[in-house]
Structure formats: structure tokens, C-alpha cells
Motif scaffolding. Sequence first.
Motif, PDB file in Angstrom:
ATOM      1  N   UNK A  11      -4.898   3.685  -2.463  1.00  0.00           N
ATOM      2  CA  UNK A  11      -4.154   4.660  -1.676  1.00  0.00           C
ATOM      3  C   UNK A  11      -4.803   4.761  -0.305  1.00  0.00           C
ATOM      4  N   UNK A  12      -3.993   5.086   0.693  1.00  0.00           N
ATOM      5  CA  UNK A  12      -4.544   5.287   2.031  1.00  0.00           C
ATOM      6  C   UNK A  12      -5.195   6.656   2.149  1.00  0.00           C
ATOM      7  N   UNK A  13      -6.123   6.769   3.062  1.00  0.00           N
ATOM      8  CA  UNK A  13      -6.773   8.053   3.321  1.00  0.00           C
ATOM      9  C   UNK A  13      -5.707   9.102   3.624  1.00  0.00           C
ATOM     10  N   UNK A  14      -5.897  10.274   3.046  1.00  0.00           N
ATOM     11  CA  UNK A  14      -4.934  11.352   3.190  1.00  0.00           C
ATOM     12  C   UNK A  14      -3.898  11.389   2.090  1.00  0.00           C
ATOM     13  N   UNK A  15      -3.857  10.341   1.286  1.00  0.00           N
ATOM     14  CA  UNK A  15      -2.881  10.266   0.213  1.00  0.00           C
ATOM     15  C   UNK A  15      -3.320  11.006  -1.038  1.00  0.00           C
ATOM     16  N   UNK A  16      -2.509  10.861  -2.081  1.00  0.00           N
ATOM     17  CA  UNK A  16      -2.745  11.573  -3.338  1.00  0.00           C
ATOM     18  C   UNK A  16      -2.631  10.630  -4.529  1.00  0.00           C
ATOM     19  N   UNK A 117      -9.360   3.499  -5.242  1.00  0.00           N
ATOM     20  CA  UNK A 117      -9.788   2.921  -3.975  1.00  0.00           C
ATOM     21  C   UNK A 117      -9.001   3.583  -2.857  1.00  0.00           C
ATOM     22  N   UNK A 118      -9.730   4.161  -1.906  1.00  0.00           N
ATOM     23  CA  UNK A 118      -9.108   4.845  -0.778  1.00  0.00           C
ATOM     24  C   UNK A 118      -9.434   4.059   0.487  1.00  0.00           C
ATOM     25  N   UNK A 119      -8.397   3.560   1.129  1.00  0.00           N
ATOM     26  CA  UNK A 119      -8.596   2.767   2.346  1.00  0.00           C
ATOM     27  C   UNK A 119      -8.512   3.664   3.577  1.00  0.00           C
TER      28      UNK A 119
END
Length: 120
Positions: A11-16, A117-119
Motif C-alpha cells: 500500500x502507498x503511504x497514507x493508505x489503509x 509493505x508501505x511504499x
Amino acid sequence: VQLQASGGGLVQAGGSLRLSCAASGRIFRLNDMGWYRQAPGKQRELVAGITSGGQTNYADSVKGRFTISRDNAKNTMYLQMNSLKPEDTAVYYCKADGRRFLGDARQEYWGQGTLVTVSS
């Protein structure tokens, strides 16, 4: 008692993301449950815990962003993760303290882990 963790992913940063931990097998009672995580090169740490009565506690790093909950009827625990950050990247494990039958000794059970994993 077997614990199956699921819901991890990229998931991208800021996501859930929402993690689930389903307990199965012979279960008399599940007491405290919790989510832990382990990032590469780091020790496993407690993320959030919840008692059978619903009392919760959180690591300072996730307060206000993560919410732990459980459905005792389904023997399932959840972790709602919002506003994810790259530093949340880790393998997330669920743990439960419980008894398989009346009179059984209280034991700890661990799930197999699910990768988050947070990108950036």
C-alpha cells in the motif's frame, strides 16, 4: 488452536489495510489477543492488544492510526490500519492466549504472519 493471519499487502503511504486473525481448532476460551510486528533487522514488538472484554492498548507509534477489535463469536481479531507510513512496513503476527478445553493450561498461540509493505 490455530491462528490464521491475513490481509497484508502493498500500500502507498497514507493508505489503509485491515488485517484479520481467525482462530480455529479446539477452542474453549480465548483471553488476551494481540498484534505484533517485526521489521527487518528489528525485534518483534507489540502493536496493539485487546482483552476478552474489549479493553485495548496500543504502541505509541500507532495510536490514533490503528484500531484493534475482535468478534468473540467468530473467534476473530482485526487490526484496522489507517494513515500508514513506510516505517509500518513489517511482518505482522497475531497472538492469542487461550485454553483448548475446560481445565487446560493457558497457552500462547501465534499465527504465521502477514507482510505489510508501505511504499513512500
